[in-house]
Design an enzyme around this catalytic site. Structure first.
Site, PDB file in Angstrom:
ATOM      1  N   GLU A 104      74.755  11.166  32.458  1.00 46.43           N
ATOM      2  CA  GLU A 104      74.711  12.059  30.947  1.00 46.43           C
ATOM      3  C   GLU A 104      75.573  13.581  31.319  1.00 46.43           C
ATOM      4  O   GLU A 104      74.757  14.501  31.014  1.00 46.43           O
ATOM      5  CB  GLU A 104      73.402  12.235  30.420  1.00 46.43           C
ATOM      6  CG  GLU A 104      72.730  10.839  30.204  1.00 46.43           C
ATOM      7  CD  GLU A 104      71.509  10.965  29.557  1.00 46.43           C
ATOM      8  OE1 GLU A 104      70.732  11.915  29.422  1.00 46.43           O
ATOM      9  OE2 GLU A 104      70.720   9.788  29.131  1.00 46.43           O
ATOM     10  N   ASN A 133      77.025   7.315  34.514  1.00 46.94           N
ATOM     11  CA  ASN A 133      76.196   6.476  33.351  1.00 46.94           C
ATOM     12  C   ASN A 133      76.076   7.584  32.294  1.00 46.94           C
ATOM     13  O   ASN A 133      75.844   8.792  32.504  1.00 46.94           O
ATOM     14  CB  ASN A 133      74.877   6.299  33.961  1.00 46.94           C
ATOM     15  CG  ASN A 133      73.975   5.336  32.941  1.00 46.94           C
ATOM     16  OD1 ASN A 133      74.462   4.212  32.624  1.00 46.94           O
ATOM     17  ND2 ASN A 133      72.816   5.777  32.850  1.00 46.94           N
ATOM     18  N   HIS A 192      72.166   2.592  24.015  1.00 51.20           N
ATOM     19  CA  HIS A 192      71.031   2.704  23.093  1.00 51.20           C
ATOM     20  C   HIS A 192      71.494   2.576  21.818  1.00 51.20           C
ATOM     21  O   HIS A 192      72.002   3.519  21.211  1.00 51.20           O
ATOM     22  CB  HIS A 192      70.362   4.036  23.296  1.00 51.20           C
ATOM     23  CG  HIS A 192      69.480   3.985  24.614  1.00 51.20           C
ATOM     24  ND1 HIS A 192      68.600   3.359  24.954  1.00 51.20           N
ATOM     25  CD2 HIS A 192      69.925   4.621  25.868  1.00 51.20           C
ATOM     26  CE1 HIS A 192      68.356   3.431  26.315  1.00 51.20           C
ATOM     27  NE2 HIS A 192      69.099   4.182  26.692  1.00 51.20           N
ATOM     28  N   GLU A 196      71.503   0.123  29.793  1.00 51.62           N
ATOM     29  CA  GLU A 196      70.124   0.586  29.141  1.00 51.62           C
ATOM     30  C   GLU A 196      70.136  -0.002  27.666  1.00 51.62           C
ATOM     31  O   GLU A 196      69.559   0.591  26.998  1.00 51.62           O
ATOM     32  CB  GLU A 196      69.867   2.056  29.112  1.00 51.62           C
ATOM     33  CG  GLU A 196      69.954   2.728  30.488  1.00 51.62           C
ATOM     34  CD  GLU A 196      69.754   4.364  30.554  1.00 51.62           C
ATOM     35  OE1 GLU A 196      69.332   4.745  29.379  1.00 51.62           O
ATOM     36  OE2 GLU A 196      70.129   4.911  31.450  1.00 51.62           O
ATOM     37  N   ASP A 212      69.271  -1.153  24.288  1.00 55.55           N
ATOM     38  CA  ASP A 212      68.231  -1.744  23.490  1.00 55.55           C
ATOM     39  C   ASP A 212      69.016  -1.094  21.859  1.00 55.55           C
ATOM     40  O   ASP A 212      69.820  -0.579  21.676  1.00 55.55           O
ATOM     41  CB  ASP A 212      66.826  -0.949  23.427  1.00 55.55           C
ATOM     42  CG  ASP A 212      66.968   0.825  23.613  1.00 55.55           C
ATOM     43  OD1 ASP A 212      67.986   1.403  23.080  1.00 55.55           O
ATOM     44  OD2 ASP A 212      66.079   1.157  24.193  1.00 55.55           O
TER      45      ASP A 212
END
Ligand code: G3I
Length: 317
Positions: A130, A171, A207, A235, A237
């Protein structure tokens, strides 16, 4: 057998999940599904700086080792998450001056990545996490304020020195589609590689939320792949406004399916990791009040339509 991991292995990809140490220790249904359905795991929190080096030079690998032992017992790969981040980093790091901060970062990477370097289960690391703002400028974190952009290249070089065999990733979130942030990431990765900085891999956290639409992830993955880097979904979702209903579940299932299919369509995409698997244990409701139900099993470990979507995409259906 008819598991996600069996189908992923047949396609030459990984299907992963984040795991948390507390349910791993305390819930047998959690362990059974994590072991049987996934061939890769990521520690949800246990390998982060606040867990591994809470005080300077005092390392604690209890949670990280617990995750590693589980993976070894179940024939899984581990993706290391994460060496350098602005969040979940103790205040003692944030308060250091520039030279001391650079040394602390290099020491942390040497000790944490070094601990698992000889373990073949540990395949990859998120070296920096990030580092961008939404507009594509570098995040104005304490790392950047003290060290400028140099900390990024330094972190990758330290990680390569600590674990020469691991794939080293950058990432981020909101870099799934082609946009200002992902384009900044593209330009940074291209520039670092041109300077022989060892960046092997780009992680797209993914996400997603059904109310915000589906990103053009395959097109974006392909432009990174064309640079010669590996891409992966790290990651995944897909949250919604709760409560669930049949319509929202169906939309969510389509999102999951389309992410898996994008990875299958891009040969340099190594796999997809979901950020947990059961709605019983998810970061989403704590962070987005009124949202949740983001994963592929419900709170009682029942399979949701999104499980079937991932299964059928991997199985080629
Ligand atoms: O361990 C403490 C516990 O002792 C304490 O009682 C409790 C009270 O709040 O907090 C516990 O720590 C929590 C920790 O998760 C472990 O459960 C923190 O409050 C909580 O903030 C932390 O949240 C994690 C979050 O990262 C922190 O940034 C989530 O579990 C984790 O899913 C989330 O993961 C991040 C990725 O690392 C990076 N990308 C985004 C993703 C979602 O935010």
């Amino acid at each position: 057998s008819d598991t996600l991991r069996a189908h992923a292995e047949a396609r030459g990809k990984f299907i992963g999940t984040a795991v948390a140490t507390s349910p791993l220790a305390n819930e047998s249904a959690y362990r059974t599904i994590a072991a049987s359905e996934f061939n890769q795991i990521t520690a949800e929190n246990a390998m982060k700086w606040d867990a591994t080096e809470p005080s300077q030079n005092q390392f604690n690998f209890s949670g990280a080792d617990q995750i590693m032992a589980f993976a070894e017992a179940n024939g899984q790969q581990v993706h290391g998450h994460t060496l350098v981040w602005h969040s979940q980093t103790p205040s003692w790091v944030q308060n250091l001056g520039a030279d001391a901060m650079r040394s602390a970062m290099q020491n942390h990477i040497a000790r944490v990545a070094g601990r698992y370097a000889s373990n073949p289960v540990l395949k990859s690391w998120d070296v920096v996490n990030e580092v961008f703002e939404e507009n594509g400028s570098l995040r104005n974190s304490f790392w950047y304020q003290r060290l400028g952009d140099s900390y990024i290249a330094d972190a990758f070089r330290a990680a390569r020195a600590a674990d020469p065999d691991a794939k080293l990733c950058i990432n981020d979130y909101n870099v799934e589609g082609v946009n200002a942030k992902s384009t900044a990431m593209y330009n940074l990765v291209r520039s670092l590689r041109a300077q022989n900085v060892p960046v092997d891999c780009v992680g797209m956290q993914s996400h997603l939320a059904i109310q915000y639409g589906f990103p053009n992830i395959q097109e974006n993955m392909q432009r990174f792949a064309d640079l010669g880097v590996e891409v992966r979904v790290t990651e995944l979702d897909v949250r919604m406004q709760t409560p669930r209903n049949t319509t929202k579940d169906a939309t969510q299932a389509t999102y999951y399916s389309n992410v898996v299919k994008a990875c299958l369509a891009v040969s340099r995409c190594s796999g997809v990791t979901i950020w947990g698997f059961t709605d019983r244990h998810s970061w989403v409701p704590d962070t987005f009040p009124g949202e949740g139900a983001a994963l592929i099993y419900d709170e009682n470990y029942g399979k949701k339509p999104s499980y079937t979507a991932v299964h059928d995409a991997l199985a080629g259906g």
